[in-house]
Write an enzyme that holds these catalytic residues in place. Sequence first.
Site, PDB file in Angstrom:
ATOM      1  N   HIS A   1     -14.269  -0.050  -3.953  1.00  0.00           N
ATOM      2  CA  HIS A   1     -13.866   0.568  -2.653  1.00  0.00           C
ATOM      3  C   HIS A   1     -14.972   1.754  -2.435  1.00  0.00           C
ATOM      4  O   HIS A   1     -14.618   2.516  -1.460  1.00  0.00           O
ATOM      5  CB  HIS A   1     -12.542   1.023  -2.794  1.00  0.00           C
ATOM      6  CG  HIS A   1     -11.586  -0.112  -2.905  1.00  0.00           C
ATOM      7  ND1 HIS A   1     -11.010  -0.842  -1.821  1.00  0.00           N
ATOM      8  CD2 HIS A   1     -10.814  -0.684  -3.898  1.00  0.00           C
ATOM      9  CE1 HIS A   1     -10.253  -1.798  -2.249  1.00  0.00           C
ATOM     10  NE2 HIS A   1      -9.981  -1.583  -3.636  1.00  0.00           N
TER      11      HIS A   1
ATOM     12  N   GLU B   1      -7.459   2.498   8.625  1.00  0.00           N
ATOM     13  CA  GLU B   1      -7.172   3.808   8.548  1.00  0.00           C
ATOM     14  C   GLU B   1      -8.124   4.410   9.321  1.00  0.00           C
ATOM     15  O   GLU B   1      -9.183   4.048   9.775  1.00  0.00           O
ATOM     16  CB  GLU B   1      -7.120   4.333   7.166  1.00  0.00           C
ATOM     17  CG  GLU B   1      -8.595   4.161   6.424  1.00  0.00           C
ATOM     18  CD  GLU B   1      -8.645   4.842   4.929  1.00  0.00           C
ATOM     19  OE1 GLU B   1      -7.481   4.488   4.319  1.00  0.00           O
ATOM     20  OE2 GLU B   1      -9.434   5.428   4.628  1.00  0.00           O
TER      21      GLU B   1
ATOM     22  N   LYS C   1       0.773  -1.186  -0.130  1.00  0.00           N
ATOM     23  CA  LYS C   1      -0.134   0.053  -0.060  1.00  0.00           C
ATOM     24  C   LYS C   1       0.843   1.407  -0.124  1.00  0.00           C
ATOM     25  O   LYS C   1       1.917   1.414   0.793  1.00  0.00           O
ATOM     26  CB  LYS C   1      -0.892   0.137   1.135  1.00  0.00           C
ATOM     27  CG  LYS C   1      -2.117  -1.058   1.064  1.00  0.00           C
ATOM     28  CD  LYS C   1      -2.857  -0.931   2.481  1.00  0.00           C
ATOM     29  CE  LYS C   1      -3.869  -1.827   2.403  1.00  0.00           C
ATOM     30  NZ  LYS C   1      -4.807  -1.307   4.007  1.00  0.00           N
TER      31      LYS C   1
ATOM     32  N   ARG D   1     -12.602  13.062   9.378  1.00  0.00           N
ATOM     33  CA  ARG D   1     -13.475  14.272   9.077  1.00  0.00           C
ATOM     34  C   ARG D   1     -15.186  13.530   9.411  1.00  0.00           C
ATOM     35  O   ARG D   1     -15.125  12.426   9.837  1.00  0.00           O
ATOM     36  CB  ARG D   1     -13.434  14.311   7.500  1.00  0.00           C
ATOM     37  CG  ARG D   1     -13.615  12.899   6.787  1.00  0.00           C
ATOM     38  CD  ARG D   1     -13.468  13.071   5.436  1.00  0.00           C
ATOM     39  NE  ARG D   1     -13.080  11.735   4.722  1.00  0.00           N
ATOM     40  CZ  ARG D   1     -13.951  10.874   4.675  1.00  0.00           C
ATOM     41  NH1 ARG D   1     -15.163  10.980   4.947  1.00  0.00           N
ATOM     42  NH2 ARG D   1     -13.653   9.720   3.882  1.00  0.00           N
TER      43      ARG D   1
ATOM     44  N   ASN E   1     -10.267   8.107   9.299  1.00  0.00           N
ATOM     45  CA  ASN E   1     -11.063   9.144   8.595  1.00  0.00           C
ATOM     46  C   ASN E   1     -11.170  10.441   9.533  1.00  0.00           C
ATOM     47  O   ASN E   1     -12.057  10.325  10.275  1.00  0.00           O
ATOM     48  CB  ASN E   1     -12.332   8.882   7.772  1.00  0.00           C
ATOM     49  CG  ASN E   1     -11.846   7.730   6.626  1.00  0.00           C
ATOM     50  OD1 ASN E   1     -11.058   8.050   6.084  1.00  0.00           O
ATOM     51  ND2 ASN E   1     -13.019   7.128   6.624  1.00  0.00           N
TER      52      ASN E   1
ATOM     53  N   HIS F   1     -15.947  -4.733   6.407  1.00  0.00           N
ATOM     54  CA  HIS F   1     -15.576  -3.386   6.594  1.00  0.00           C
ATOM     55  C   HIS F   1     -16.274  -2.762   7.958  1.00  0.00           C
ATOM     56  O   HIS F   1     -17.529  -2.473   7.712  1.00  0.00           O
ATOM     57  CB  HIS F   1     -15.763  -2.430   5.310  1.00  0.00           C
ATOM     58  CG  HIS F   1     -15.214  -1.059   5.722  1.00  0.00           C
ATOM     59  ND1 HIS F   1     -13.914  -0.536   4.870  1.00  0.00           N
ATOM     60  CD2 HIS F   1     -15.776   0.040   6.397  1.00  0.00           C
ATOM     61  CE1 HIS F   1     -14.080   0.792   5.298  1.00  0.00           C
ATOM     62  NE2 HIS F   1     -14.849   1.066   6.236  1.00  0.00           N
TER      63      HIS F   1
END
Lengths: 140, 464
Positions: free
Chosen positions: B250, B302, B173, B306, B304, B223
Site C-alpha cells: 500500500h 477515500e 475495513k 491534504r 485525502n 489505483h
Amino acid sequence: MSAIDFSDPATIAFLTDALTAASVAGLEISAPSGQLRIVISGAGEAKIGSNRSVQPGSVSPVLVRAPLAGYFCVAHLSGSAEASSLPRAICATEVLGFIRVGPVLLPVSAGRSGTVTRLLAEVDAMVGYGAPLFEIEVQS
Amino acid sequence: MMPGSLDKAPPPYKRFDTVLIANRGEIAVRIQRACHELGLKTVAVCSEADREAPYGRTADSFLCIGPSNAAKSYLNRDALLLAARLTGAGAIHPGYGFLSENADFAKAVEEAGLVFIGPDASSIATMGDKISAKRAMMAAGVPCVPGPDTALPDDPAAVERIALEIGYPVIIKAAGGGGGRGMRVVQEAARLHEAIALTREEARQAFGSPSLYIEKFLQHPRHIEIQVLCDIHGNAVWLGHRDCSMQRRHQKVVEEAPAPGIAPEVIGPVGLACVQACRQVGYRGVGTFEFLYEDGAFYFIEMNTRLQVEHPVTEMTSGLDIVQSQIKAAQGNPLEMSQADVQCEGHSFECRINAEDPDNFLPSAGVISDLVLPEGDGVRVDTHIHAGYKVSPYYDSLIGKLIVHAPTRAEAMTKMREALSRTRIGGIATNLSLVRALFEDEAFGRGETDIHYLEQWLKQRGAQ
C-alpha cells in the site's frame, strides 16, 4: 556467559561500525574494569577513548538545556549580572534561568550540583527545545 | 469563474504573512519554496534529529520543538502552536502525514486565531471517517464500491445477508482506517465472522473505534486519483488524474499523470462529480479523491484532505503550482482559473527515492557520502538531502522524489531512465536499483498494470 572485554580492539571496531551504520553520534560504557567512550565525529571517523580505571574526583562538563522553546532569561530578578560572575558554585535545585513564553516564566534548574562555568545562549533570544543554556562542571 | 461565485460576498478571512511549516524533509523544502515565491516568510521547525536540516538555514525562523520521537515533536500540537506563537506565524501548513489530516489539530489551529492551510476541521472529520465519506460521495453522485454506506451491524445474520448481496470476495475495513491498515479480504462465507472479529479488534486498537464497513473486493483494480482545488467562495476545479498503482504494501513507489489508457469521456464525469462533492461539503484547499478502477468503472475508496506526496506529476502536466494555489486559497483568494482553463499536457512520472535496502526494504540510516542528482529540461528533483546529510532512523525513509515530464508516456519513460542512470546516492542503501529495473519492465512500459503488479514482480525477481 563471559563478560565482554571493552578494551578489545575488535570489540571497539565492531561497535564503531555499528554506531556509524546506525548514524548514532556516540556511546559510553562504564564497567567495573574501566570506561569506554566512542564518539563518531562525522565522515565515518570515530574518536575512541578508553581507560582501564575511572579517576575518582575527575571533573566532567554537563549541559543544561532548554526544556521547551521560548525566550531565554538568565535569572528572574538578578538579570545578566549573575552571568558575568561565572564561574560560581550551585546546588542541584538552584534555578539558573527561565524560559519565557508570553507572560509565563518556566524555571530552568541546574539539576545537579557543581560549578556553572559558561553561559551558552544569548539572553532574551528565542531558543528551541534542547538548546544548550549553561555548562556545569560536575565533580564525580 | 464558476456560475454564481461572483454574486457571493467572500467570507471574512484572515490574511497572513508568515507560515509555520509543521513538517520535515522534502515537503518542508517544497512548501518553503512556494511561500518564498509568494513573498511569505517561513518558520521551519525541527526535532532534535533534524537540527542540521538544510531548510532551517533558508527559513526566516528555525526552531527546535522537541525530541527526535515524532510523537513529542512533529505530532505534538501544543509544541507546534507554541512555536507559531513565539515566531509570530499567522498560518500553519501541515504538509502530508503527521498532523495533516487531524481534525482536532486543524480545529486547535483555528481556535488559536491562526489559519490552517487545508480544509476546515469538519471536512477533515467527514472525509476521515470512511463511512461518512462514502455517504457524502454517494450523495454527490461519485461512484462507490458496492456495499452499504453504513457501519456493519452487530447481528451476524444481517452481516451474512449483506455479504451475500454484495457477492464474495468482500473486504472488511475499519471506518477510521487508512494507509492499508485495518482491512481484511474474505473469499468465502465460512471466513466472514472470524475476519470481522479480527478487524474489529485491530480497528479498536489502531484507530480508537471498532466501527467497520464492508465492500466488494475488486480482484485486479488500478489505483487512480483525481486532484481537486477549491477556494472558500464555492469555486472548485479538478486538475486531471494520476495512476498510483505501482505499490508495495500500500506504499506508492512510482506515480504518473495522466493515468494511461483511460478515455477523457470516461473520467470526465467522475472528475466533475468530485468537484460537485467538494462544493456540497464546502471543501477548501487541495484534496485528492482516490478510486479503484476496474473494467472501465471507477469506485471511490477515500479522499485525502491534504497535499499528496505525488502532487508534482499533476503540477508538471497542468502547469499549475499546487502548493501556491493551496496557500492562496487559504488566504481567501478566489481561484484564478475555471475548469475550462485547466489544460493538462504531456506525461509525467515520479519515482519515490527511499533510503532503504532494495532487497529487504529495511530502512537505511547513515551519512550521504556522495550525491549526484539529474538536471535538465523536464527533470525535477524534490529533496532535502545533500552530500554529508545524515539520514535519520526516526522517520519515513523518503529522501527525495525524481520527477520527469515529456510530450508522451514513452518519451517520459525514456527521460526517467536517463535521469535515474545519472542519479548517484552513496553512503546509504536506496531503492534506486529497484526503480531503474522497474523502468525497464515491459508490462510497466505498456502501462495499465494493476495494484498487485509490483508485489508479484518483486516476488518473481526474488525467485530468480
